[in-house]
Design an enzyme around this catalytic site. Structure first.
Site, short mmCIF file in Angstrom:
data_model
loop_
_atom_site.label_atom_id
_atom_site.label_comp_id
_atom_site.label_asym_id
_atom_site.label_seq_id
_atom_site.Cartn_x
_atom_site.Cartn_y
_atom_site.Cartn_z
N LYS A 27 31.34 -57.79 101.63
CA LYS A 27 32.51 -57.25 102.32
C LYS A 27 32.21 -55.94 103.06
O LYS A 27 32.73 -55.71 104.15
CB LYS A 27 33.65 -57.03 101.31
CG LYS A 27 34.25 -58.34 100.82
CD LYS A 27 35.40 -58.08 99.86
CE LYS A 27 35.94 -59.42 99.35
NZ LYS A 27 37.00 -59.23 98.34
N THR A 70 37.47 -48.13 87.25
CA THR A 70 36.89 -47.47 88.42
C THR A 70 37.78 -46.31 88.88
O THR A 70 37.29 -45.26 89.28
CB THR A 70 36.72 -48.48 89.57
OG1 THR A 70 35.96 -49.59 89.09
CG2 THR A 70 35.99 -47.85 90.75
N ARG A 113 44.85 -62.15 103.28
CA ARG A 113 45.38 -60.78 103.31
C ARG A 113 44.32 -59.72 103.61
O ARG A 113 44.65 -58.54 103.73
CB ARG A 113 46.05 -60.45 101.98
CG ARG A 113 45.08 -60.44 100.82
CD ARG A 113 45.76 -60.27 99.48
NE ARG A 113 44.77 -60.24 98.42
CZ ARG A 113 44.20 -61.30 97.90
NH1 ARG A 113 44.53 -62.50 98.33
NH2 ARG A 113 43.30 -61.19 96.95
N CYS A 152 45.30 -57.74 83.46
CA CYS A 152 44.76 -58.14 84.74
C CYS A 152 45.86 -58.84 85.56
O CYS A 152 46.56 -59.70 85.06
CB CYS A 152 43.63 -59.10 84.46
SG CYS A 152 42.58 -59.34 85.83
N ALA A 209 41.79 -56.19 100.01
CA ALA A 209 42.96 -56.14 100.89
C ALA A 209 43.30 -54.70 101.29
O ALA A 209 43.44 -54.38 102.47
CB ALA A 209 44.15 -56.79 100.19
N ASP A 231 40.33 -52.53 92.34
CA ASP A 231 41.26 -53.46 91.70
C ASP A 231 41.33 -53.25 90.20
O ASP A 231 41.78 -54.12 89.47
CB ASP A 231 40.87 -54.91 92.03
CG ASP A 231 39.48 -55.25 91.53
OD1 ASP A 231 38.85 -54.37 90.89
OD2 ASP A 231 39.01 -56.37 91.78
N CYS A 248 44.12 -31.47 79.76
CA CYS A 248 43.60 -32.70 80.37
C CYS A 248 42.09 -32.60 80.56
O CYS A 248 41.60 -31.60 81.07
CB CYS A 248 44.28 -32.94 81.73
SG CYS A 248 43.55 -34.32 82.63
N CYS A 289 41.69 -32.54 84.71
CA CYS A 289 42.24 -31.49 85.57
C CYS A 289 42.73 -30.29 84.78
O CYS A 289 43.37 -29.39 85.34
CB CYS A 289 43.35 -32.04 86.47
SG CYS A 289 44.89 -32.38 85.60
ZN LIG Z 1 44.91 -34.39 84.50
#
Ligand SMILES: [Zn+2]
Lengths: 316, 67
Positions: free
Chosen positions: A55, A105, A40, A157, A8, A101, A216, A219
């Site tokens: 898709k 990932t 949608r 989920c 979507a 989703d 982190c 980053c």
């Molecule tokens: Zn970070």
């Protein structure tokens, strides 16, 4: 510009950006069009669902009808570390749009984006609720920093379905931030994690700059990009919100779809094929869909063991 | 106690004294929720010790994965 996922949010972002006339769009997705998507997922038609088009392919065809001047690259595949790093290195996109989703990932995308110093724009929705945030290397903390501030364990989920207006709202937030980046109007960026609920009429926004963690792994000062260093995707994974398991072969294969379809038909199984995949009805509500690269979706089960058994029975 | 939560004025019972209490009151304990109190994001280890006061401005954003 690269859009990760063609559900979507992916379809909505793609149409808006292609109409805006961006130069090149790459869209990667592992799934194919089904009837339930049409409520949608705005790029797809009944004909795409009947043909079970991947898709990414169906999106490319529609987007080229909308604006033939934009170069569209469709990738039918799983957006894992290898695939996303290859795209980053080869294409050096200006922006990634998150239309996945799942958080597995997204954490891979977060690592790739910060490693290659390319901004990415998170978007997600369920029901009438949605949220978005732009993550910009060198300017904002990353998704990992943000998730570190909250207790883990709530990443369940989402199976509630989504209403179209919530999709469009998230798409609008994502596309607006992407356009600001493309014209390099950095001062105009929101700098906030924003959320809304179109049913309960709520709105909230949180400034994210203060959550930056110096240690982190994505980053911080000495990044290790943990979600890239080894392939965290399991070989078999239950798909979020669907009665389906994805199986990836240990080594990538190249199937001739015609021969594969013929093999199933010789076993007396009801088989349909298009140039990209074979769909086989196995009885008992189970279906097996095999893509040319050997990746398969086993529908009608959430049991990884059962799905693997089915996969190896037919493709082992 | 009266709080402003996501822009709305909300009255919560007296038992709600900390961020932890607030999250359980709204049944958000099991959600991935970011909480901001008076424009400061509260870290997860501070939820139990961050006391709320009348008139506090609170933003709550919870993550979802779908799309
Ligand atoms: Zn970070």
């Amino acid at each position: 510009m690269v859009i990760v996922g063609a559900g979507a949010l992916g379809a909505g972002n793609a149409e808006a950006l292609v109409r805006a006339g961006i130069g090149k769009l790459t869209i990667i997705d592992r799934d194919y069009v089904e009837w339930s998507n049409l409520q949608r997922q705005q790029l797809y038609s009944e004909a795409d669902a009947i043909a079970r088009l991947p898709k990414a392919i169906a999106a490319k065809r529609r987007l080229e009808q909308i604006n033939s001047e934009v170069e569209i690259e469709a990738i039918v595949g799983d957006a894992g570390p290898e695939e996303l790093e290859a795209i980053a290195a080869e294409q050096r996109p200006d922006v990634w749009i998150d239309a996945t989703d799942n958080f597995d990932t997204r954490l891979v995308l977060n690592d790739v984006a910060y490693k290659y110093r390319i901004p990415w724009i998170y978007g997600a929705c369920v029901g009438s609720y949605g949220l978005s945030c732009a993550f910009i290397p060198g300017r904002t903390p990353c998704l990992y920093c943000l998730l570190e501030t909250v207790p883990q364990g709530g990443l369940t989920c989402d199976t509630a379905g989504i209403i179209g207006p919530a999709v469009q709202m998230v798409v609008s937030y994502q596309v607006a931030e992407a356009l600001k980046m493309l014209v390099e109007d950095w001062a105009a960026l929101r700098g906030k994690l924003v959320s809304f609920d179109l049913w309960t009429n709520e709105y909230a926004a949180v400034r994210i700059d203060a959550v930056k963690k110096e240690d982190c792994p994505t980053c911080g000062r000495h990044p290790s990009y943990p979600f890239l260093s080894y392939d965290q995707r399991t070989k078999a994974a239950v798909l979020c919100g669907r009665d389906s398991v994805q199986i990836r072969p240990p080594v990538q294969r190249e199937y001739e779809i015609d021969e594969l379809a013929e093999m199933f038909r010789r076993q007396g199984l009801q088989t349909e094929a298009n140039p990209y995949l074979v769909a086989v009805s196995l009885g008992g509500g189970k279906r097996l869909v095999v893509f040319a690269d050997g990746r398969a979706l086993v529908h009608g089960t959430k049991d990884v063991h059962e799905a693997k058994t089915i996969y190896y029975r037919y493709l082992g | 106690m009266t709080l402003t939560i996501n822009g709305e004025t909300v009255t919560v019972p007296d038992e709600v004294k900390t961020v932890s209490d607030l999250l359980s009151y709204f049944q958000l304990t099991n959600k991935l929720a970011i909480v901001e109190v008076n424009v400061r994001i509260i870290e997860k280890h501070e939820y139990g010790t961050t006391a709320l006061a009348d008139g506090d401005r609170i933003e709550i954003v919870h993550f979802v994965g779908g799309g």
